[in-house]
Design an enzyme around this catalytic site. Structure first.
Site: not given
Ligand code: NAP
Length: 250
Positions: A143, A156
């Protein structure tokens, strides 16, 4: 260069958000995708959508804080496809918002178990197949929080900075086996994870003023970089960090 026919890719947390966009992009390029996450309903929705598009997808329940759970995904993939070419470490969590001095041991344990230990366990288990084949790509989703601390997300932020170092260590140790390991650092992307930033218009309008490109990203904005890092086009790139943030941290 971007063709992934006959490649097998595991995407952790691939059932929604950024992980799903990456999974679909790799499938579009021809890869077999193995998508895992905790909740079967998220996985089923993802499977239905992918199947309609004609993608080659398998879904598996997995909690990446649990080694045995990861091992089942890796074993399934080896049994079915005999190899793993690409690992997208993407599943992450953040159970606590507030000053770091008020964070509890349980917050640290959960965040580090999923965001770091889970990434390492997955990389370790997948690398066995990659080392055997002298070929592999590991993409660790970090991130912009790894570079500049985001307010209220102290633990985080630290876990995401640790992902960058995990990438560098693995990149150096696996280079001799022709395995490239890179970090993908998204900026502010519209997903459930970041809902608090975009579901309220007032907060959203304040946030976008800080982003030079004038909008938050969509999950698909991140997926092109993941395809690049999964493909032959990035064969001489390892240990690097790629930011996708519309200029936010420039
Ligand atoms: P999201 O929409 O909440 O999706 C998260 C995914 O991870 C879902 O498929 C969830 O499904 C799964 N998950 C969560 N905890 C888990 C666990 N313990 N074991 C297995 N699966 C798990 O989040 P996102 O925004 O796409 O984030 C994805 C990545 O991008 C993360 O690494 C996050 O830190 C990074 N990121 C996001 C942003 C942003 O602005 N969105 C910015 C920078 C970085 P289930 O609930 O079914 O497990």
């Amino acid at each position: 260069m971007f063709n992934l026919e006959d490649k097998t890719a595991i995407i952790s947390g691939g059932s929604k958000g950024i992980g799903k966009a990456i999974a679909f992009k790799l499938a579009e390029a021809g890869a077999n995708i193995i998508v895992c996450s905790r909740k079967i309903e998220n996985l089923q929705d993802c499977f239905d959508e992918a199947s309609k598009k004609g993608y080659k997808i398998d879904i598996l329940e997995c909690n990446t804080s649990n080694k045995e759970s990861i091992s089942k995904v890796v074993d399934f993939t080896i049994d079915k496809f005999s190899k793993i070419d690409i690992l997208i470490n993407n599943a992450a969590t953040n159970p606590y918002y507030g000053p770091i001095l008020d964070s509890k041991d349980s917050h640290w344990d959960k965040i580090f178990d999923v965001n770091i230990k889970g990434y390492f366990d997955f990389a370790k288990m997948c690398s066995r197949s990659m080392i055997k084949n002298k070929s592999g790509k590991i993409i660790n989703v970090s991130s912009i929080a790894a570079k500049t601390p985001l307010e209220g997300l102290g633990v985080y932020n630290i876990s995401k900075a640790a992902v960058v170092m995990l990438t560098k260590v693995l990149a150096k140790e696996l280079a001799k086996d022709n395995i490239q390991v890179n970090t993908l650092a998204p900026g502010l992307i519209k997903t459930d994870f970041s809902k608090a930033l975009w579901e309220n218009d007032e907060i959203y309008n304040k946030i976008v003023k800080t982003i030079p490109q004038g909008r938050m990203g969509e999950p698909e904005d991140v997926s092109g970089m993941a395809l690049y890092l999964s493909s032959d086009a990035s064969d001489f790139i390892t240990g690097s960090l790629f930011t996708v943030d519309g200029g936010l941290t420039t």
